[in-house]
Design a protein around this motif. Structure first.
Motif, short mmCIF file in Angstrom:
data_model
loop_
_atom_site.label_atom_id
_atom_site.label_comp_id
_atom_site.label_asym_id
_atom_site.label_seq_id
_atom_site.Cartn_x
_atom_site.Cartn_y
_atom_site.Cartn_z
N LEU A 47 0.81 -1.22 0.00
CA LEU A 47 0.00 0.00 0.00
C LEU A 47 0.84 1.26 0.00
CD1 LEU A 47 -2.78 -1.08 2.55
CD2 LEU A 47 -2.83 -1.20 0.04
N SER A 48 2.16 1.14 -0.03
CA SER A 48 3.07 2.29 -0.06
C SER A 48 2.79 3.24 1.12
CB SER A 48 2.95 3.07 -1.38
OG SER A 48 3.33 2.24 -2.46
N THR A 49 2.80 2.68 2.32
CA THR A 49 2.52 3.45 3.52
C THR A 49 3.78 4.15 4.02
OG1 THR A 49 2.94 1.50 4.89
CG2 THR A 49 0.67 1.84 4.11
N TRP A 50 3.73 4.57 5.32
CA TRP A 50 4.85 5.26 5.94
C TRP A 50 6.12 4.44 5.91
CZ3 TRP A 50 7.09 2.73 9.98
CH2 TRP A 50 6.36 1.70 10.58
N LEU A 51 6.00 3.09 5.85
CA LEU A 51 7.19 2.24 5.84
C LEU A 51 8.00 2.45 4.56
CD1 LEU A 51 8.82 0.10 7.30
CD2 LEU A 51 7.37 -1.66 6.28
N VAL A 52 7.32 2.63 3.45
CA VAL A 52 8.01 2.89 2.19
C VAL A 52 8.68 4.26 2.24
CG1 VAL A 52 7.72 3.13 -0.30
CG2 VAL A 52 6.45 1.37 0.93
N THR A 53 8.03 5.22 2.87
CA THR A 53 8.64 6.55 3.02
C THR A 53 9.91 6.48 3.84
OG1 THR A 53 6.43 7.55 2.89
CG2 THR A 53 8.21 8.92 3.78
N LEU A 54 9.87 5.68 4.91
CA LEU A 54 11.07 5.49 5.73
C LEU A 54 12.17 4.82 4.93
CD1 LEU A 54 12.40 5.72 8.51
CD2 LEU A 54 11.36 3.51 9.11
N ASP A 55 11.82 3.87 4.10
CA ASP A 55 12.82 3.24 3.22
C ASP A 55 13.54 4.27 2.37
OD1 ASP A 55 12.25 0.70 4.15
OD2 ASP A 55 10.80 0.25 2.55
N TRP A 56 12.81 5.19 1.80
CA TRP A 56 13.42 6.19 0.93
C TRP A 56 14.27 7.18 1.72
CZ3 TRP A 56 14.21 6.67 -4.10
CH2 TRP A 56 13.50 5.83 -4.96
N LYS A 57 13.86 7.52 2.92
CA LYS A 57 14.65 8.45 3.73
C LYS A 57 16.00 7.85 4.07
CE LYS A 57 10.86 11.09 5.82
NZ LYS A 57 10.18 11.46 7.08
N ILE A 58 16.02 6.57 4.45
CA ILE A 58 17.30 5.91 4.78
C ILE A 58 18.15 5.75 3.53
CG2 ILE A 58 18.33 3.78 5.65
CD1 ILE A 58 15.91 3.46 7.45
N MET A 59 17.52 5.46 2.42
CA MET A 59 18.27 5.28 1.17
C MET A 59 18.93 6.60 0.75
SD MET A 59 17.84 5.95 -2.35
CE MET A 59 18.50 5.28 -3.85
N LEU A 60 18.18 7.72 0.84
CA LEU A 60 18.74 9.01 0.45
C LEU A 60 19.77 9.52 1.47
CD1 LEU A 60 15.49 10.74 -0.84
CD2 LEU A 60 17.34 9.74 -2.20
N PHE A 61 19.70 9.03 2.68
CA PHE A 61 20.69 9.39 3.69
C PHE A 61 22.06 8.79 3.36
CE2 PHE A 61 22.72 8.54 7.87
CZ PHE A 61 22.88 9.85 8.28
N ARG A 62 22.05 7.65 2.73
CA ARG A 62 23.25 6.95 2.27
C ARG A 62 24.23 6.72 3.42
NH1 ARG A 62 21.66 9.94 -2.15
NH2 ARG A 62 21.54 8.75 -4.11
N PRO A 63 23.94 5.74 4.27
CA PRO A 63 24.81 5.49 5.43
C PRO A 63 26.25 5.15 5.04
CG PRO A 63 22.71 4.38 5.68
CD PRO A 63 22.76 4.88 4.28
N ALA A 142 7.19 2.04 -4.11
CA ALA A 142 7.56 0.77 -3.47
C ALA A 142 8.42 -0.10 -4.38
CB ALA A 142 6.32 0.01 -3.04
N GLU A 143 8.48 0.23 -5.65
CA GLU A 143 9.29 -0.51 -6.63
C GLU A 143 8.93 -2.00 -6.69
OE1 GLU A 143 11.34 0.95 -8.70
OE2 GLU A 143 11.10 2.92 -7.80
N LEU A 144 7.65 -2.29 -6.57
CA LEU A 144 7.17 -3.67 -6.66
C LEU A 144 6.91 -4.05 -8.11
CD1 LEU A 144 4.69 -3.74 -3.65
CD2 LEU A 144 6.94 -4.82 -3.76
N PHE A 145 6.98 -5.37 -8.37
CA PHE A 145 6.72 -5.95 -9.69
C PHE A 145 7.59 -5.28 -10.76
CE2 PHE A 145 2.72 -5.77 -7.22
CZ PHE A 145 2.62 -7.12 -6.91
N ALA A 146 8.83 -5.03 -10.39
CA ALA A 146 9.78 -4.39 -11.30
C ALA A 146 10.87 -5.35 -11.76
CB ALA A 146 10.40 -3.17 -10.64
N GLY A 147 10.67 -6.64 -11.52
CA GLY A 147 11.66 -7.63 -11.95
C GLY A 147 12.78 -7.87 -10.96
N GLY A 148 12.69 -7.32 -9.74
CA GLY A 148 13.73 -7.53 -8.74
C GLY A 148 13.48 -8.77 -7.91
N ASP A 149 14.38 -9.02 -6.96
CA ASP A 149 14.26 -10.21 -6.10
C ASP A 149 14.89 -9.94 -4.72
OD1 ASP A 149 16.84 -10.05 -6.96
OD2 ASP A 149 17.05 -12.18 -7.43
N ILE A 150 14.54 -8.83 -4.10
CA ILE A 150 15.19 -8.49 -2.83
C ILE A 150 14.22 -8.43 -1.65
CG2 ILE A 150 16.93 -7.16 -4.05
CD1 ILE A 150 15.42 -4.66 -2.88
#
Length: 347
Positions: A47-63, A142-150
């Motif tokens: 459903l692309s909820t707050w969890l997906v938003t958190l995913d993007w924030k951590i990704m853009l932070f680039r640890p 959410a990048e779902l059904f894009a041919g990935g496997d992660i």
């Protein structure tokens, strides 16, 4: 002395201290709670909820750019969640456990856990087809059904199952507590390392932890199947060993020939004169005697072979045998009858 697993299994039965875990109410409640958490993560990503938003924030932070000094160490640490190396290490340890405890259950439990891991996690990965952070195309998606496997994280789920199986197979409560804490630290570290390296979203890691824990909690349901497979393997081993022994009993033990000496018992003695070549008797007139027929079957190469050289006759024996030229008048041509012999019949 044989030291393989099957040889040790023949010596004594399974020690009574090994207790097979059962599906208790506590374990069943944990399984239900973990399953609910698993479904919540999947729905939140769908459903692309707050969890997906958190995913993007951590990704853009680039640890990995914020703390680059950790990159070299964590590159090696994440191998503790890689399926190949961890399976080899844990299987070696459980193989030694099987040898010491005289049972195949540790190795079969590991095989059952890895089989469940590949089937369940692999099916969800391929079904949702989520792309990783490095392959994301739209911010906030959410990048779902894009041919990935992660999704879920295979490294994280494998770390939970592979190291958690050691705690599951522990034989004492103290060892189970220590191994549970160690496997939890390793699994948490591997999951967070994948987020640091940018190879997984945070939601991938959360679902990987839940997927691995579900497999460990469900293993008691697999224990009856593991027992049946172990009994089948041991029965197959016994039958193959019995067939091998039967074949060894059927093979005759023949003596080994040494040098040019004949091997006794291989060929029976041949009667005298049976099949032996007979020299052709030739009389004075060139006629063939009765022995010529028996020697007719000799090949030309055998007839033409030179005669072996015999040593000279002893003088004492030579005196009693005159040469052909010194003998008296012979009978008919080709006859070997002595000159003074008489016919067997009268007249």
């Amino acid at each position: 002395m044989r030291t393989d697993i099957f040889a040790r299994l023949d010596r004594e039965p399974e020690p009574p201290k090994i207790e097979v875990p059962r599906m208790t109410w506590t374990r069943l409640a944990l399984f239900g709670g973990t399953l609910a958490f698993y479904l919540v993560i999947v729905v939140a990503v769908l459903l692309s909820t707050w969890l997906v938003t958190l995913d993007w924030k951590i990704m853009l932070f680039r640890p990995y750019q914020q703390w680059p000094e950790l990159h070299a160490f964590l590159d090696y640490y994440v191998v503790l969640g890689q399926r190949g190396p961890t399976a080899v290490m844990v299987a070696s340890w459980l193989g030694w456990r099987s040898w010491r405890q005289h049972t195949l259950r540790p190795l079969l439990s590991l095989g059952a856990a890895l089989l469940l891991l590949n089937v369940t996690v692999g099916a969800v990965k391929l079904g949702l087809g989520r792309a990783g952070p490095h392959y994301a195309t739209q911010v906030g998606s959410a990048e779902l059904f894009a041919g990935g496997d992660i999704f879920p994280s295979g490294h994280t789920a494998n770390a939970v199952v592979t190291w958690g199986i050691l705690a599951y197979l522990a034989t004492t409560p103290r060892a189970r507590r220590y191994l549970s804490a160690t496997s939890a630290v390793v699994a948490l570290g591997v999951g967070l390392t994948t987020v640091y390296l940018g190879t997984h979203w945070l939601s991938d890691v959360l679902l990987g932890w839940a997927a691995g824990l579900l497999i460990l909690l469900a293993l008691p349901w697999c224990e009856p199947v593991i027992a049946v497979v172990e009994a089948w393997i041991l029965d197959l081993r016994d039958r193959m060993r019995e067939q091998l022994r039967s074949r060894r009993r059927l093979v005759p033990s023949l003596p080994v020939a040494t040098g040019n000496r004949p091997v006794p018992g291989l060929f029976p003695p041949r009667p005298a004169g049976d099949g032996e070549p007979v020299r052709e008797a030739v009389g004075a007139g060139g006629g063939r005697g009765p022995s010529a027929t028996r020697g007719a079957g000799l090949q030309g190469s055998q007839l033409a072979a030179p005669r072996a050289h015999h040593p000279a006759t002893h003088p004492a024996h030579a005196a009693h045998h005159a040469v052909r030229s010194e003998r008296g008048p012979a009978g008919p041509a080709g006859s070997r009858r002595p000159p003074h012999s008489r016919p067997a019949t009268g007249g």
